[in-house]
Write a protein that holds these residues in place. Sequence first.
Motif, PDB file in Angstrom:
ATOM      1  N   LYS A 130       0.832  -1.191   0.000  1.00  0.00           N
ATOM      2  CA  LYS A 130       0.000   0.000   0.000  1.00  0.00           C
ATOM      3  C   LYS A 130       0.875   1.253   0.000  1.00  0.00           C
ATOM      4  N   LEU A 131       0.488   2.202  -0.847  1.00  0.00           N
ATOM      5  CA  LEU A 131       1.289   3.417  -0.970  1.00  0.00           C
ATOM      6  C   LEU A 131       1.266   4.219   0.321  1.00  0.00           C
ATOM      7  N   TYR A 132       0.092   4.320   0.965  1.00  0.00           N
ATOM      8  CA  TYR A 132       0.022   5.134   2.178  1.00  0.00           C
ATOM      9  C   TYR A 132       0.868   4.539   3.294  1.00  0.00           C
ATOM     10  N   VAL A 133       1.002   3.199   3.337  1.00  0.00           N
ATOM     11  CA  VAL A 133       1.855   2.567   4.349  1.00  0.00           C
ATOM     12  C   VAL A 133       3.318   2.911   4.088  1.00  0.00           C
ATOM     13  N   ARG A 134       3.713   2.890   2.832  1.00  0.00           N
ATOM     14  CA  ARG A 134       5.099   3.221   2.494  1.00  0.00           C
ATOM     15  C   ARG A 134       5.413   4.679   2.825  1.00  0.00           C
ATOM     16  N   ILE A 135       4.475   5.587   2.503  1.00  0.00           N
ATOM     17  CA  ILE A 135       4.694   7.006   2.825  1.00  0.00           C
ATOM     18  C   ILE A 135       4.763   7.198   4.337  1.00  0.00           C
ATOM     19  N   TYR A 136       3.855   6.534   5.049  1.00  0.00           N
ATOM     20  CA  TYR A 136       3.795   6.696   6.506  1.00  0.00           C
ATOM     21  C   TYR A 136       5.074   6.197   7.158  1.00  0.00           C
ATOM     22  N   PHE A 137       5.563   5.030   6.757  1.00  0.00           N
ATOM     23  CA  PHE A 137       6.779   4.503   7.351  1.00  0.00           C
ATOM     24  C   PHE A 137       8.009   5.297   6.922  1.00  0.00           C
ATOM     25  N   ALA A 138       7.960   5.899   5.746  1.00  0.00           N
ATOM     26  CA  ALA A 138       9.063   6.786   5.346  1.00  0.00           C
ATOM     27  C   ALA A 138       9.133   8.001   6.263  1.00  0.00           C
ATOM     28  N   VAL A 139       7.958   8.550   6.628  1.00  0.00           N
ATOM     29  CA  VAL A 139       7.930   9.688   7.567  1.00  0.00           C
ATOM     30  C   VAL A 139       8.463   9.264   8.933  1.00  0.00           C
ATOM     31  N   LEU A 140       8.028   8.095   9.418  1.00  0.00           N
ATOM     32  CA  LEU A 140       8.491   7.621  10.725  1.00  0.00           C
ATOM     33  C   LEU A 140       9.994   7.351  10.716  1.00  0.00           C
ATOM     34  N   ALA A 141      10.497   6.758   9.637  1.00  0.00           N
ATOM     35  CA  ALA A 141      11.933   6.485   9.554  1.00  0.00           C
ATOM     36  C   ALA A 141      12.723   7.791   9.557  1.00  0.00           C
ATOM     37  N   SER A 142      12.215   8.799   8.843  1.00  0.00           N
ATOM     38  CA  SER A 142      12.898  10.095   8.838  1.00  0.00           C
ATOM     39  C   SER A 142      12.916  10.710  10.239  1.00  0.00           C
ATOM     40  N   LEU A 143      11.811  10.588  10.959  1.00  0.00           N
ATOM     41  CA  LEU A 143      11.761  11.119  12.317  1.00  0.00           C
ATOM     42  C   LEU A 143      12.729  10.373  13.234  1.00  0.00           C
ATOM     43  N   ALA A 144      12.805   9.057  13.073  1.00  0.00           N
ATOM     44  CA  ALA A 144      13.715   8.283  13.914  1.00  0.00           C
ATOM     45  C   ALA A 144      15.167   8.668  13.663  1.00  0.00           C
ATOM     46  N   VAL A 145      15.531   8.845  12.392  1.00  0.00           N
ATOM     47  CA  VAL A 145      16.900   9.258  12.066  1.00  0.00           C
ATOM     48  C   VAL A 145      17.174  10.653  12.619  1.00  0.00           C
ATOM     49  N   PHE A 146      16.194  11.545  12.496  1.00  0.00           N
ATOM     50  CA  PHE A 146      16.368  12.897  13.023  1.00  0.00           C
ATOM     51  C   PHE A 146      16.559  12.877  14.542  1.00  0.00           C
ATOM     52  N   ALA A 147      15.738  12.085  15.251  1.00  0.00           N
ATOM     53  CA  ALA A 147      15.852  12.028  16.709  1.00  0.00           C
ATOM     54  C   ALA A 147      17.199  11.462  17.129  1.00  0.00           C
ATOM     55  N   LEU A 148      17.652  10.417  16.440  1.00  0.00           N
ATOM     56  CA  LEU A 148      18.941   9.824  16.782  1.00  0.00           C
ATOM     57  C   LEU A 148      20.082  10.797  16.516  1.00  0.00           C
ATOM     58  N   ALA A 149      20.025  11.461  15.364  1.00  0.00           N
ATOM     59  CA  ALA A 149      21.090  12.419  15.050  1.00  0.00           C
ATOM     60  C   ALA A 149      21.094  13.588  16.030  1.00  0.00           C
ATOM     61  N   ALA A 150      19.886  14.077  16.387  1.00  0.00           N
ATOM     62  CA  ALA A 150      19.819  15.185  17.335  1.00  0.00           C
ATOM     63  C   ALA A 150      20.360  14.770  18.703  1.00  0.00           C
ATOM     64  N   GLY A 151      20.039  13.545  19.130  1.00  0.00           N
ATOM     65  CA  GLY A 151      20.548  13.073  20.417  1.00  0.00           C
ATOM     66  C   GLY A 151      22.055  12.926  20.427  1.00  0.00           C
TER      67      GLY A 151
END
Length: 416
Positions: free
Chosen positions: A3-24
């Motif tokens: 599903k396209l919406y699942v791929r978009i949603y998990f792409a957003v979550l993955a970006s947030l996780a990378v951002f949080a890790l880098a910020a930490g």
Amino acid sequence: MRKLYVRIYFAVLASLAVFALAAGLLWRAFGVDGPWSQAYEVEATLAQNALPPAGAPKTEQQAALEKLAANLRADIALFAPDRSPLAAVGEPLPAPEAGRERGGWIRRWGGPAWTVRLPDGRWLEVRAPHGHRHTPYGLFLALALLALAVGVGAYPVARRLTSRLERLQAGVESLGAGELSARVKVEGSDEVARLAGSFNRAAGRIEELVGAHRTLLANASHELRTPLARIRMAVELMKERADPVRKAGLEQDIAELDALLDEILLASRLDAVKEPDTDEEVDLLALAAEECARYDDTQLDGEPVTVRGDPRLLRRMIRNLLENAKRHGAPPIQVRLSRTGGSAELAVCDHGPGVPEAERERVFDPFYRHTGTQEIAGAGLGLALVRQIARRHRGEARCAPRGGQGSCFIVVVPER
């Protein structure tokens, strides 16, 4: 994850996780070990100037440490170069780890503490009071909560975007399945909305063209009936004066043209009207018996089966199968009616040359001609109408392989 919406949603979550890790990591590198470490280094230098020498008695060092920790409300401990305790104020603190050569954070039970090695080899360890302790894990928790909040908020946005694409896909599939009136709702003013509008305009144009084609075909077929009637009357008026052979040929040509026009009109009506005109219980065995009586060398075998549908269309379906077996097969023609898994199965088999395996599906195409021969094999709409009528009654028609010589056409229609 199709599903396209699942791929978009998990792409957003993955970006947030990378951002949080880098910020930490950045905060840990530049925030903890930067200003805080410099502050503790200054405090350690001031403390060293206030402490007695390393060889002073423990009581003297304890008194100096208590004087130093007055009004600080912090936990402070002083360790010898061999990491044995010399003095302590407040809650106990763990000794620096064996092998440590430099100061830094110590994260153990009781909260994080800062330790520094004095020039004389002693270790001074400080832990802030409970209300002022600096906990780096709090930032990670705050970033995780932020990521969770953004993730929850991003889901309906991604779902709304792709739900419109899913509705557009459903409209395209409906149009491809023959539902020319299929349209999609235009929502918003972005690219997806413009795509939906383009689809609606294209679908409308296709519906107009197909409707005009069907109307033209039906009108042309109807208008051709008039000259055919005049030709038939002229042939009848010739009577004995005409050559009998030529007259018989003309009558045969007229009959074939009349049958072809009838098939074209029926095919146009089946395309234009999706629901059957009549829906009643029909004894399929009785219909087959009536039609088989019109042909020689035809054998009927089976059991009574009742289906729901249009008796005229079902009769036409059986007649086309028998006519196809007579024209392109060889006697005897065998008709068998049976029940198969809640459906009526009608099989019409002959002993002719048969249908090659590669062409068993193509014989249902309108005006199909057999490959490699000038003879019309199935030319017209006979078998095409058989499949149309079967599908109109929620069934299917196919050309089945048959051991030995001949062909066998099978129609399966659900029972009532």
